[in-house]
Design a protein around this motif. Structure first.
Motif, PDB file in Angstrom:
ATOM      1  N   HIS A 248       0.868  -1.187   0.000  1.00 18.60           N
ATOM      2  CA  HIS A 248       0.000   0.000   0.000  1.00 18.60           C
ATOM      3  C   HIS A 248       0.904   1.236   0.000  1.00 18.60           C
ATOM      4  N   LYS A 249       1.483   1.512  -1.166  1.00 22.44           N
ATOM      5  CA  LYS A 249       2.462   2.610  -1.255  1.00 22.44           C
ATOM      6  C   LYS A 249       1.824   3.920  -0.761  1.00 22.44           C
ATOM      7  N   PHE A 250       2.508   4.606   0.162  1.00 22.61           N
ATOM      8  CA  PHE A 250       1.882   5.791   0.746  1.00 22.61           C
ATOM      9  C   PHE A 250       2.647   7.081   0.446  1.00 22.61           C
ATOM     10  N   CYS A 251       3.509   7.057  -0.583  1.00 22.09           N
ATOM     11  CA  CYS A 251       4.369   8.220  -0.838  1.00 22.09           C
ATOM     12  C   CYS A 251       3.580   9.499  -1.116  1.00 22.09           C
ATOM     13  N   ARG A 252       2.362   9.377  -1.668  1.00 28.27           N
ATOM     14  CA  ARG A 252       1.584  10.582  -1.975  1.00 28.27           C
ATOM     15  C   ARG A 252       1.231  11.376  -0.718  1.00 28.27           C
ATOM     16  N   GLU A 253       1.171  10.643   0.405  1.00 22.78           N
ATOM     17  CA  GLU A 253       0.841  11.334   1.663  1.00 22.78           C
ATOM     18  C   GLU A 253       2.082  11.538   2.530  1.00 22.78           C
ATOM     19  N   CYS A 254       3.261  11.353   1.964  1.00 22.14           N
ATOM     20  CA  CYS A 254       4.475  11.420   2.782  1.00 22.14           C
ATOM     21  C   CYS A 254       4.603  12.817   3.414  1.00 22.14           C
ATOM     22  N   ASN A 255       4.832  12.829   4.733  1.00 29.03           N
ATOM     23  CA  ASN A 255       4.929  14.111   5.450  1.00 29.03           C
ATOM     24  C   ASN A 255       6.289  14.265   6.122  1.00 29.03           C
ATOM     25  N   ARG A 256       7.261  13.414   5.733  1.00 34.94           N
ATOM     26  CA  ARG A 256       8.476  13.347   6.541  1.00 34.94           C
ATOM     27  C   ARG A 256       9.774  13.615   5.789  1.00 34.94           C
ATOM     28  N   ILE A 257      10.760  14.037   6.564  1.00 34.34           N
ATOM     29  CA  ILE A 257      12.136  14.086   6.099  1.00 34.34           C
ATOM     30  C   ILE A 257      12.986  13.457   7.201  1.00 34.34           C
ATOM     31  N   ARG A 258      14.218  13.120   6.872  1.00 33.39           N
ATOM     32  CA  ARG A 258      15.079  12.434   7.838  1.00 33.39           C
ATOM     33  C   ARG A 258      16.419  13.144   7.974  1.00 33.39           C
ATOM     34  N   LEU A 259      16.957  13.103   9.177  1.00 36.25           N
ATOM     35  CA  LEU A 259      18.295  13.639   9.408  1.00 36.25           C
ATOM     36  C   LEU A 259      19.154  12.476   9.894  1.00 36.25           C
ATOM     37  N   THR A 260      20.231  12.165   9.173  1.00 34.95           N
ATOM     38  CA  THR A 260      21.090  11.067   9.629  1.00 34.95           C
ATOM     39  C   THR A 260      21.924  11.564  10.816  1.00 34.95           C
ATOM     40  N   SER A 261      22.555  10.603  11.501  1.00 36.59           N
ATOM     41  CA  SER A 261      23.326  11.000  12.680  1.00 36.59           C
ATOM     42  C   SER A 261      24.474  11.939  12.309  1.00 36.59           C
ATOM     43  N   GLN A 262      24.891  11.890  11.027  1.00 32.79           N
ATOM     44  CA  GLN A 262      25.976  12.782  10.593  1.00 32.79           C
ATOM     45  C   GLN A 262      25.459  14.105  10.046  1.00 32.79           C
ATOM     46  N   GLY A 263      24.152  14.310  10.176  1.00 30.55           N
ATOM     47  CA  GLY A 263      23.619  15.601   9.778  1.00 30.55           C
ATOM     48  C   GLY A 263      23.290  15.731   8.300  1.00 30.55           C
ATOM     49  N   TYR A 264      23.073  14.596   7.633  1.00 33.59           N
ATOM     50  CA  TYR A 264      22.651  14.667   6.227  1.00 33.59           C
ATOM     51  C   TYR A 264      21.127  14.649   6.182  1.00 33.59           C
ATOM     52  N   LEU A 265      20.551  15.642   5.564  1.00 33.05           N
ATOM     53  CA  LEU A 265      19.088  15.731   5.473  1.00 33.05           C
ATOM     54  C   LEU A 265      18.625  14.908   4.272  1.00 33.05           C
ATOM     55  N   LYS A 266      17.901  13.827   4.564  1.00 34.54           N
ATOM     56  CA  LYS A 266      17.443  12.917   3.505  1.00 34.54           C
ATOM     57  C   LYS A 266      15.954  13.144   3.272  1.00 34.54           C
ATOM     58  N   THR A 267      15.581  13.251   2.020  1.00 36.74           N
ATOM     59  CA  THR A 267      14.172  13.557   1.770  1.00 36.74           C
ATOM     60  C   THR A 267      13.366  12.332   1.367  1.00 36.74           C
ATOM     61  N   CYS A 268      14.030  11.189   1.139  1.00 31.55           N
ATOM     62  CA  CYS A 268      13.310   9.945   0.823  1.00 31.55           C
ATOM     63  C   CYS A 268      14.178   8.780   1.273  1.00 31.55           C
ATOM     64  N   LEU A 269      13.527   7.758   1.843  1.00 33.63           N
ATOM     65  CA  LEU A 269      14.291   6.599   2.336  1.00 33.63           C
ATOM     66  C   LEU A 269      15.117   5.954   1.237  1.00 33.63           C
ATOM     67  N   GLN A 270      14.535   5.857   0.047  1.00 30.35           N
ATOM     68  CA  GLN A 270      15.208   5.056  -0.981  1.00 30.35           C
ATOM     69  C   GLN A 270      16.322   5.764  -1.732  1.00 30.35           C
ATOM     70  N   TYR A 271      16.276   7.090  -1.717  1.00 28.21           N
ATOM     71  CA  TYR A 271      17.239   7.821  -2.547  1.00 28.21           C
ATOM     72  C   TYR A 271      18.256   8.612  -1.711  1.00 28.21           C
ATOM     73  N   THR A 272      19.364   8.910  -2.359  1.00 32.76           N
ATOM     74  CA  THR A 272      20.394   9.679  -1.669  1.00 32.76           C
ATOM     75  C   THR A 272      20.072  11.182  -1.675  1.00 32.76           C
ATOM     76  N   ALA A 273      19.013  11.573  -2.351  1.00 40.25           N
ATOM     77  CA  ALA A 273      18.672  13.000  -2.472  1.00 40.25           C
ATOM     78  C   ALA A 273      18.655  13.688  -1.116  1.00 40.25           C
ATOM     79  N   GLY A 274      19.244  14.864  -1.036  1.00 39.04           N
ATOM     80  CA  GLY A 274      19.244  15.595   0.228  1.00 39.04           C
ATOM     81  C   GLY A 274      20.365  16.606   0.273  1.00 39.04           C
ATOM     82  N   ARG A 275      20.671  17.088   1.471  1.00 40.22           N
ATOM     83  CA  ARG A 275      21.719  18.095   1.650  1.00 40.22           C
ATOM     84  C   ARG A 275      22.460  17.840   2.967  1.00 40.22           C
ATOM     85  N   ASP A 276      23.752  18.231   2.970  1.00 39.84           N
ATOM     86  CA  ASP A 276      24.577  18.056   4.158  1.00 39.84           C
ATOM     87  C   ASP A 276      24.409  19.281   5.074  1.00 39.84           C
TER      88      ASP A 276
END
Ligand code: SAM
Ligand code: SF4
Length: 326
Positions: A248-276
């Motif tokens: 039940h793919k829910f990406c259309r309702e995705c409300n989240r971003i992620r920050l890795t412990s090293q401070g990389y802001l990831k905008t999707c679990l599957q992709y490397t897209a983001g900013r340091d």
């Protein structure tokens, strides 16, 4: 914050460490993953600053994760500081529960709003087979302790692997006996998860209905921050939930971003897209610089995952869940 697909982004998951005291077979290899030097990990004041800036941009819910967040000293202090930031409404934490018993009181007093405890089996041998360590007793003690603090809402997370001895009905029955929700997470092909087929929602529902009767879709007040959908079961105190990224793919309702412990802001679990963001912070960037970089990342947030298709190799995340912050 609204991303380029019109999604409202108000939820930040922060990985506070890439270290862990378990070795779940779908998450971390027995030998562990190559750990980064502690100096590369964002420190408490840096985390607080990032969250303050993000709150000004509209983030209001924070989840602390890892690795195992409770192996990092100082979680109660971090929670207290995050809760003081104007705009931050909820701070929750996800843990394997092993170190929870001794920390629960301080976490609750710091103002923690919710706790997710990962538990893949209630059977000792099976727990050890999946978690790679003999810590079922400690995890259960952690759950028992957490139940003493009703101000902290409690959810149990289980990733079904398709092993008979995992006994999903026994795990679901925790929501029958206790005031907590049990959620089944479909295995995602991230890191070592690629090596497992896992079980999909329909298959799990069939199995649970044999034990408990009909699962009735729950349409009441929203529970939690994320993409989990819930069912009621007759006689249960809590609900049964499913996080079904595959079926039940829910990406259309995705409300989240992620920050890795090293401070990389990831905008999707599957992709490397983001900013340091660490680079911006440690090179003396201002809050406005941080905001600019966060907005740039948001402008490139992928439309959705392509777990079932072939995503471009060079853009696909190679890190495992413990490094990203699941
Ligand atoms: N150590 C903490 C814990 O286990 O709750 C927090 C980090 S852990 C990476 C967060 C959650 O991600 C756990 O519930 C775990 O079961 C889940 N997880 C890890 N790898 C996964 C995968 N490939 N697919 C789905 N869930 C996964
Ligand atoms: Fe550790 Fe959580 Fe990964 Fe298990 S799922 S190895 S507990 S980070």
């Amino acid at each position: 914050m609204i991303d380029r697909c019109g999604r409202k982004i108000d939820y930040l998951r922060i990985s506070v460490t890439d270290r862990c005291n378990l070795r779940c077979i779908y998450c971390m290899p027995e030998g562990g993953v190559k750990l980064v030097d502690r100096s590369m990990i964002l420190q408490e004041p840096e985390l607080v600053r990032v969250v303050r800036v993000m709150a000004e941009l509209g983030i209001c819910k924070i989840k602390l994760t890892g690795g195992e967040p409770l192996v990092r000293p100082g979680m109660p202090s971090l929670i207290r500081l995050l809760k003081e930031i104007p705009g931050i409404r909820k701070v929750t934490l996800t843990t394997n529960g092993v170190l929870l018993k001794e920390q629960m009181k301080d976490l609750a007093y710091a103002g923690l709003d919710g706790l997710n405890i990962s538990l893949d089996s209630l059977e000792e041998v099976c727990y050890q087979k999946i978690a790679g360590r003999d810590n079922l007793h400690e995890t259960l003690e952690g759950i028992r302790e957490a139940l003493k603090y009703p101000s902290v809402s409690l959810k149990i997370n289980c990733v079904p692997l398709g092993l008979e001895e995992q006994d999903l009905c026994e795990i679901a029955a925790l929501a029958q006996k206790y005031p907590l929700h049990v959620r089944f997470i479909e295995m995602m092909p991230i890191g070592y998860g690629k090596e497992f087929r896992g079980m999909q929602e329909a298959e799990i529902i069939k199995l649970l209905e044999k034990c408990f009767g009909k699962l009735i879709p729950y349409e009441g007040e929203k529970i939690g921050n994320g993409p989990c959908h819930y069912y009621s079961v007759n006689g249960f105190m809590g609900k049964i939930g499913f996080i079904s990224a595959i079926s039940h793919k829910f990406c259309r309702e995705c409300n989240r971003i992620r920050l890795t412990s090293q401070g990389y802001l990831k905008t999707c679990l599957q992709y490397t897209a983001g900013r340091d963001l660490r680079e911006v912070i440690r090179s003396g960037g201002t809050d406005e610089d941080l905001k600019k970089v966060i907005r740039e990342a948001l402008a490139e947030k992928p439309e959705g995952h392509a777990f079932l298709e072939k995503a471009p190799e060079d853009e696909t995340e190679k890190l495992c869940m413990s490094q990203i912050g699941g």
